[in-house]
Scaffold this motif. Structure first.
Motif, PDB file in Angstrom:
ATOM      1  N   ARG A 136      21.781 -15.644  -1.046  1.00 54.26           N
ATOM      2  CA  ARG A 136      20.606 -15.491  -1.905  1.00 54.26           C
ATOM      3  C   ARG A 136      19.310 -15.524  -1.082  1.00 54.26           C
ATOM      4  O   ARG A 136      18.372 -14.790  -1.347  1.00 54.26           O
ATOM      5  N   LEU A 137      19.287 -16.395  -0.074  1.00 58.79           N
ATOM      6  CA  LEU A 137      18.104 -16.491   0.770  1.00 58.79           C
ATOM      7  C   LEU A 137      17.865 -15.170   1.498  1.00 58.79           C
ATOM      8  O   LEU A 137      16.743 -14.652   1.538  1.00 58.79           O
ATOM      9  N   GLY A 138      18.950 -14.621   2.062  1.00 60.43           N
ATOM     10  CA  GLY A 138      18.835 -13.336   2.759  1.00 60.43           C
ATOM     11  C   GLY A 138      18.321 -12.258   1.833  1.00 60.43           C
ATOM     12  O   GLY A 138      17.395 -11.511   2.174  1.00 60.43           O
ATOM     13  N   GLN A 139      18.885 -12.200   0.613  1.00 61.69           N
ATOM     14  CA  GLN A 139      18.441 -11.214  -0.376  1.00 61.69           C
ATOM     15  C   GLN A 139      16.953 -11.358  -0.652  1.00 61.69           C
ATOM     16  O   GLN A 139      16.217 -10.378  -0.703  1.00 61.69           O
ATOM     17  N   ALA A 140      16.517 -12.615  -0.819  1.00 61.42           N
ATOM     18  CA  ALA A 140      15.118 -12.867  -1.158  1.00 61.42           C
ATOM     19  C   ALA A 140      14.201 -12.347  -0.056  1.00 61.42           C
ATOM     20  O   ALA A 140      13.190 -11.697  -0.339  1.00 61.42           O
ATOM     21  N   VAL A 141      14.564 -12.607   1.197  1.00 60.18           N
ATOM     22  CA  VAL A 141      13.733 -12.143   2.310  1.00 60.18           C
ATOM     23  C   VAL A 141      13.647 -10.621   2.304  1.00 60.18           C
ATOM     24  O   VAL A 141      12.562 -10.033   2.425  1.00 60.18           O
ATOM     25  N   VAL A 142      14.792  -9.967   2.109  1.00 63.10           N
ATOM     26  CA  VAL A 142      14.809  -8.503   2.085  1.00 63.10           C
ATOM     27  C   VAL A 142      13.919  -7.969   0.965  1.00 63.10           C
ATOM     28  O   VAL A 142      13.105  -7.059   1.169  1.00 63.10           O
ATOM     29  N   VAL A 143      14.049  -8.563  -0.214  1.00 60.78           N
ATOM     30  CA  VAL A 143      13.268  -8.078  -1.359  1.00 60.78           C
ATOM     31  C   VAL A 143      11.769  -8.257  -1.108  1.00 60.78           C
ATOM     32  O   VAL A 143      10.967  -7.374  -1.411  1.00 60.78           O
ATOM     33  N   ILE A 144      11.397  -9.403  -0.506  1.00 59.96           N
ATOM     34  CA  ILE A 144       9.971  -9.635  -0.233  1.00 59.96           C
ATOM     35  C   ILE A 144       9.430  -8.580   0.737  1.00 59.96           C
ATOM     36  O   ILE A 144       8.376  -7.983   0.510  1.00 59.96           O
ATOM     37  N   LEU A 145      10.184  -8.322   1.807  1.00 54.77           N
ATOM     38  CA  LEU A 145       9.738  -7.319   2.781  1.00 54.77           C
ATOM     39  C   LEU A 145       9.619  -5.945   2.128  1.00 54.77           C
ATOM     40  O   LEU A 145       8.621  -5.238   2.304  1.00 54.77           O
ATOM     41  N   LEU A 146      10.640  -5.586   1.347  1.00 56.12           N
ATOM     42  CA  LEU A 146      10.611  -4.276   0.698  1.00 56.12           C
ATOM     43  C   LEU A 146       9.466  -4.179  -0.309  1.00 56.12           C
ATOM     44  O   LEU A 146       8.838  -3.126  -0.441  1.00 56.12           O
ATOM     45  N   ALA A 147       9.198  -5.295  -1.000  1.00 55.42           N
ATOM     46  CA  ALA A 147       8.104  -5.273  -1.976  1.00 55.42           C
ATOM     47  C   ALA A 147       6.775  -5.024  -1.266  1.00 55.42           C
ATOM     48  O   ALA A 147       5.918  -4.292  -1.758  1.00 55.42           O
ATOM     49  N   TYR A 148       6.620  -5.628  -0.087  1.00 54.59           N
ATOM     50  CA  TYR A 148       5.393  -5.401   0.658  1.00 54.59           C
ATOM     51  C   TYR A 148       5.276  -3.931   1.053  1.00 54.59           C
ATOM     52  O   TYR A 148       4.232  -3.301   0.887  1.00 54.59           O
ATOM     53  N   ILE A 149       6.376  -3.386   1.566  1.00 53.27           N
ATOM     54  CA  ILE A 149       6.364  -1.975   1.969  1.00 53.27           C
ATOM     55  C   ILE A 149       6.068  -1.086   0.765  1.00 53.27           C
ATOM     56  O   ILE A 149       5.283  -0.139   0.841  1.00 53.27           O
ATOM     57  N   PHE A 150       6.669  -1.437  -0.366  1.00 55.34           N
ATOM     58  CA  PHE A 150       6.472  -0.635  -1.574  1.00 55.34           C
ATOM     59  C   PHE A 150       4.993  -0.595  -1.978  1.00 55.34           C
ATOM     60  O   PHE A 150       4.435   0.472  -2.230  1.00 55.34           O
ATOM     61  N   THR A 151       4.352  -1.787  -2.023  1.00 53.87           N
ATOM     62  CA  THR A 151       2.940  -1.791  -2.413  1.00 53.87           C
ATOM     63  C   THR A 151       2.101  -1.052  -1.380  1.00 53.87           C
ATOM     64  O   THR A 151       1.137  -0.370  -1.719  1.00 53.87           O
ATOM     65  N   PHE A 152       2.474  -1.175  -0.105  1.00 55.53           N
ATOM     66  CA  PHE A 152       1.757  -0.448   0.935  1.00 55.53           C
ATOM     67  C   PHE A 152       1.829   1.055   0.681  1.00 55.53           C
ATOM     68  O   PHE A 152       0.817   1.769   0.761  1.00 55.53           O
ATOM     69  N   VAL A 153       3.041   1.509   0.342  1.00 50.14           N
ATOM     70  CA  VAL A 153       3.217   2.939   0.094  1.00 50.14           C
ATOM     71  C   VAL A 153       2.401   3.377  -1.116  1.00 50.14           C
ATOM     72  O   VAL A 153       1.713   4.394  -1.075  1.00 50.14           O
ATOM     73  N   VAL A 154       2.445   2.573  -2.196  1.00 49.67           N
ATOM     74  CA  VAL A 154       1.677   2.916  -3.392  1.00 49.67           C
ATOM     75  C   VAL A 154       0.201   3.055  -3.046  1.00 49.67           C
ATOM     76  O   VAL A 154      -0.473   4.008  -3.436  1.00 49.67           O
ATOM     77  N   VAL A 155      -0.300   2.098  -2.248  1.00 49.85           N
ATOM     78  CA  VAL A 155      -1.723   2.096  -1.950  1.00 49.85           C
ATOM     79  C   VAL A 155      -2.109   3.220  -1.007  1.00 49.85           C
ATOM     80  O   VAL A 155      -3.144   3.866  -1.176  1.00 49.85           O
ATOM     81  N   SER A 156      -1.273   3.516  -0.013  1.00 50.99           N
ATOM     82  CA  SER A 156      -1.762   4.437   1.007  1.00 50.99           C
ATOM     83  C   SER A 156      -1.305   5.874   0.833  1.00 50.99           C
ATOM     84  O   SER A 156      -1.948   6.783   1.338  1.00 50.99           O
ATOM     85  N   ILE A 157      -0.220   6.107   0.114  1.00 49.70           N
ATOM     86  CA  ILE A 157       0.276   7.481   0.071  1.00 49.70           C
ATOM     87  C   ILE A 157      -0.156   8.210  -1.193  1.00 49.70           C
ATOM     88  O   ILE A 157      -0.272   9.427  -1.196  1.00 49.70           O
ATOM     89  N   LEU A 158      -0.473   7.458  -2.244  1.00 50.09           N
ATOM     90  CA  LEU A 158      -0.864   8.127  -3.477  1.00 50.09           C
ATOM     91  C   LEU A 158      -2.122   8.963  -3.272  1.00 50.09           C
ATOM     92  O   LEU A 158      -2.942   8.666  -2.404  1.00 50.09           O
ATOM     93  N   PRO A 159      -2.279  10.024  -4.083  1.00 52.83           N
ATOM     94  CA  PRO A 159      -3.427  10.906  -3.905  1.00 52.83           C
ATOM     95  C   PRO A 159      -4.737  10.189  -4.215  1.00 52.83           C
ATOM     96  O   PRO A 159      -4.753   9.133  -4.835  1.00 52.83           O
ATOM     97  N   GLY A 160      -5.838  10.773  -3.767  1.00 58.39           N
ATOM     98  CA  GLY A 160      -7.144  10.241  -4.132  1.00 58.39           C
ATOM     99  C   GLY A 160      -7.866   9.582  -2.987  1.00 58.39           C
ATOM    100  O   GLY A 160      -9.083   9.535  -2.968  1.00 58.39           O
ATOM    101  N   ASP A 161      -7.147   9.067  -2.003  1.00 52.71           N
ATOM    102  CA  ASP A 161      -7.753   8.438  -0.845  1.00 52.71           C
ATOM    103  C   ASP A 161      -8.931   7.551  -1.223  1.00 52.71           C
ATOM    104  O   ASP A 161     -10.075   7.823  -0.876  1.00 52.71           O
ATOM    105  N   PRO A 162      -8.674   6.488  -1.982  1.00 49.36           N
ATOM    106  CA  PRO A 162      -9.762   5.658  -2.486  1.00 49.36           C
ATOM    107  C   PRO A 162     -10.567   4.986  -1.365  1.00 49.36           C
ATOM    108  O   PRO A 162     -11.752   4.709  -1.548  1.00 49.36           O
TER     109      PRO A 162
END
Lengths: 282, 336
Positions: free
Chosen positions: B12-38
């Motif tokens: 469970r600990l390993g899963q949690a670490v993976v999910v946290i890292l992926l969540a960070y990457i996901f928000t990064f992608v949402v912020v930087s790749i979406l159109p509009g270049d805010p």
């Protein structure tokens, strides 16, 4: 022949069959309310003769009366008309959110549940990630990235609902795939895609429907919250959340908050009741 | 602490670490790749009065001219070492901005959770004691009513009734006791609905168990039956549900803080949204994910220890009543 008079047998004839199909009163009421709300969004001009945008300044901040059911706002606009005209955008955007959630979530769940293996593992992680980010924060960050419009708020709400649809669809698909009739279809030479389309999808969709209805209600709330924070269309649009947000600056005239809030609550309550009824009758 | 439990915990600990890292990457992608270049649109906004050279400097300082994958790597390694980057607006570290407002939000969120727990317990207790004739059905309808009311409406209603009509608190002083109290109620009511729903269902289930029938046949009163027999087994699964409502508490405090004019994470988010300060937003959202994952990890690790009926088989939890057990598992959605 004593059992004939047994009270437990009473009504085993046509009466009980009729009763089995009878709607509970609250469900009938809920359906009525949802129908009215849908009618508001399709043809708002049939339900009010006032304009939602142009007001009569002399009539500003009047209390609810027969002429103005929900009173008037600070510009003398009829609040009932504002609510009715705001329905289209409040309700259609919630529908769009649900469609996004069902389509993408359903697709992810269908593919990962049906194919299994590494596809399943990858999608499962993606769903975990989507579930881990608090839903409302996710919606806020997405709408910030793509721009403040009601349609974008709907997209953001839809994306934040993808995970739950994916999870439920996957569980249903796995359950169906293990059923004997699916095994039989495989053995009699059905192709994977045929079985997916003909057997798995219809069975899975049955439990997706109540969830979609429930999510419709929740989407109305989330989109109203986004509109309340000012992340939807700007005034003179009259989304329900926006109306409440404008009303909060005029709390001395409380109907400006209570009228749109009442409509929102009643709609969501009805939608939730219908969802629970669908789940039970299934 | 059996071997199976340790394996389960490690997994469970390993899963949690993976999910946290992926969540960070996901928000990064949402912020930087979406159109509009805010980002550059904020910088180029004439209101901010940056010259082209200053813009270039800021972009270089934030590393925005590097390839996206390098940016991601820099951001991720910063995130892991506790460096959340710089705010685009105030030119201060994001971590400082968050640390300044965190206590206020923590107070509100824990007060909201306390309200939710008390309310859920009261409603669930009521369904055991109020007879069917006298509105038990009404009590059972409470959770679904609470779920249908947006929390900003509850907040505004409380302000209108207790602030305006009764004059109990002044809206312009958001840190007073009463203002915090009512903000916590507004935040807690929708959260209590989910907890109450599960609690009521569990109580119903436990009341039909044989041990409850035995206790009743021995002549135990309803109140004692509830307190000494039903409550413990019925509330154990609630631990996981409470953990799942953390996301709701975080999202809800954003709105509640706006309604009550409190400073906190919510007002920080509001400000950052209106100024398109994406580094702050990304940090808040990924920290939200971190909190959510950690709380759920703790709940999942605690649960087998609290409830001896739960067995761990092959690194997974097996509960005695799998069929209608509500929401077991780290990030499973709350059963509606």
């Amino acid at each position: 022949m004593s059992f004939v008079s047994n009270p437990s047998l009473r009504g085993s004839g046509s009466a009980s069959r009729f009763a089995a199909f009878r709607l509970p009163v609250t469900v009938a009421l809920s359906l009525l309310i949802v129908t009215i709300v849908l009618a508001w969004s399709l043809a708002p001009s049939l339900f009010t003769s006032y304009s939602p945008v142009v007001g009569v300044p002399a009539d500003k901040l009047l209390g609810p009366s027969f002429a103005h059911w929900f009173g008037t706002d600070h510009l003398g606009r009829d609040v009932y008309a504002r609510v009715v005209y705001g329905t289209a955008s409040s309700v259609t955007s919630a529908l769009i959110a649900v469609v996004i959630g069902v389509l993408f979530g359903g697709l992810i769940g269908l593919i990962s549940g049906f194919l299994g293996g590494w596809v399943d593992v990858i999608f499962a992680r993606l769903v975990d990630v989507l579930l881990a980010i608090p839903k409302f924060l996710l919606a806020v960050i997405i709408v910030t990235a793509i721009g403040f419009e009601t349609i974008n708020a709907a997209i953001a709400t839809g994306v934040s609902a993808v995970a739950i649809f994916a999870r439920v669809t996957r569980a249903e698909v796995i359950k169906t795939r293990q059923a004997t009739f699916v095994e039989a279809a495989f053995l009699s030479g059905g192709s994977r895609w045929f079985i997916l389309w003909r057997h798995v999808l219809p069975n899975a969709s049955r439990s997706i429907l109540p969830l979609a209805v429930l999510q419709f209600g929740e989407s109305i709330l989330v989109i109203a919250s986004l509109a309340f924070l000012g992340y939807g269309d700007p005034p003179p649009a009259s989304d329900w959340g926006l109306l409440i947000s404008i009303g909060k600056d005029y709390l001395k005239w409380p109907w400006l908050v209570y009228a749109p809030a009442f409509v929102t609550i009643l709609t969501v309550l009805s939608v939730n009741r219908i969802s629970r009824w669908l789940r039970k009758t299934d | 602490m059996s071997n199976a439990y340790l394996t389960y915990a490690a997994k469970r600990l390993g899963q949690a670490v993976v999910v946290i890292l992926l969540a960070y990457i996901f928000t990064f992608v949402v912020v930087s790749i979406l159109p509009g270049d805010p980002i550059t649109s904020v910088l180029r906004n004439p209101q901010n009065g940056f010259t082209e050279q200053e813009i270039a400097e800021i972009i270089a300082a934030q590393g925005l001219d590097k390839p996206i994958i390098v940016q991601l790597w820099n951001a991720l390694s910063g995130f892991l070492t506790g460096d959340l980057g710089m705010s685009m607006r105030s030119n201060r570290p994001v971590a400082t901005l968050i640390a300044e407002v965190l206590p206020s939000t923590l107070i509100l969120a824990s007060a909201g959770l306390a309200v939710a727990l008390v309310l859920a317990l009261l409603v669930a207790y009521g369904t055991r004691f109020v007879p069917k004739k006298y509105g038990q059905g009404l009590l059972r309808g409470f959770p679904s009513l609470f779920l249908s009311v947006p929390n900003f409406v509850i907040g505004l209603m409380l302000i209108h009734i207790f602030g305006f009509q009764l004059g109990l608190f002044r809206v312009i002083n958001p840190d007073s006791f009463w203002a915090t109290f009512f903000a916590a109620i507004a935040l807690g009511i929708p959260v209590s609905a989910q907890i109450a729903e599960v609690l009521i269902a569990n109580l119903d289930k436990e009341a039909e168990q044989e041990y409850a029938t035995v206790a009743r046949s021995r002549g135990i009163g309803q109140a004692r039956l509830f307190a000494t027999h039903l409550l413990k087994p019925a509330s154990l699964p609630v631990v996981t549900v409470v953990a799942l409502t953390i996301g709701e508490l975080l999202g809800g405090s954003l709105i509640t803080e706006t309604v009550y004019g409190r400073t906190g994470i919510g007002s920080l988010v509001q400000r950052s949204v209106s100024t398109q300060d994406l580094p702050v937003l990304q940090a808040v959202v990924s920290l939200g994910a971190v909190v959510f994952v950690l709380v759920n990890l703790i709940a999942d690790l605690l649960y087998p220890l609290l409830d001896p009926r739960v067995k761990i088989v092959g690194g997974r939890k097996r509960s005695p009543t799998t069929a209608d057990e509500p929401s077991i598992g780290a990030t499973k959605a709350v059963a509606p």
